[in-house]
Scaffold this motif. Structure first.
Motif: not given
Length: 214
Positions: A124-140
């Motif tokens: 978005f805009g001039h930035h990026q977010l990387q998705v890190l899968h961190t299960p435990g609280h929920s599967l997803g």
């Protein structure tokens, strides 16, 4: 990058609007249950001339997606989340019944849009977010990490000196501990964590003092 926090619904969930100088923004975990909460988000977006391009969900628990229908009807954005939490996102009323919450007339659920996977990049805009899968609280459960800014949105994986519960369907204590040690602990030490509830924190403090990292 500018981050606006909205504390929403009876569970005091943190919704974040993240924007930059382009005026594009992402909405993270819209838990806006009440009209006044939804109006506050609209007013902020309008006053700052922001254009939302993603509604990102760290996980599918009801307090984090109460506002998904509002975001869809107002801005045309479906919630984006890990496929493992799809059923929860699309059945908010069922979640509330299971948890024994009676909150009156609940907002309509929204269908899942784009599914997110580990290491996906959201722009978005001039930035990026990387998705890190961190299960435990929920599967997803996922964390959204901005490498450029050293900022992470952790949902309920980690709070300031605490962690999310694991006794709900899809929760796993072993997976949560692994997410802390294998993912969160490896973020740069100066990374600011914006959690799903409560105040922000810094990863160096959590690694040093949060008992669940040890």
């Amino acid at each position: 990058m500018k981050i606006k926090t909205f504390e929403e619904n009876p569970l005091q969930e943190n919704c974040y609007v993240v924007s930059d100088e382009t005026n594009e923004c992402v909405i993270i975990d819209c838990g806006a249950l009440y009209d006044a909460e939804q109006k506050a988000i609209q007013t902020y977006l309008n006053d700052n001339h922001l254009n939302p391009v993603h509604h990102l969900c760290t996980h599918g628990h009801f307090d984090h997606v109460f506002g998904a229908g509002f975001i869809l009807s107002t801005y045309g954005l479906k919630p984006e989340a890990h496929i493992s939490d799809q059923k929860m996102i699309e059945d908010v009323a069922g979640q509330c019944r299971m948890m024994g919450f009676d909150l009156g007339n609940l907002p309509a659920s929204a269908p899942l849009g784009t599914t997110l996977n580990d290491k996906d990049i959201i722009s978005f805009g001039h930035h990026q977010l990387q998705v890190l899968h961190t299960p435990g609280h929920s599967l997803g459960s996922v964390t959204f990490y901005c490498e450029e800014e050293h900022i992470a949105f952790s949902g309920d994986t980690i709070f300031r000196m605490s962690v999310g519960r694991t006794d709900l369907p899809g929760g796993s204590w072993e997976q949560l501990l692994n997410s802390l040690s294998a993912v969160m602990a490896h973020l740069p030490s100066d990374t600011t964590i914006y959690p799903g509830h409560g105040p922000r924190t810094v990863i160096s403090d959590e690694v040093r003092m949060n008992p669940y990292f040890h």
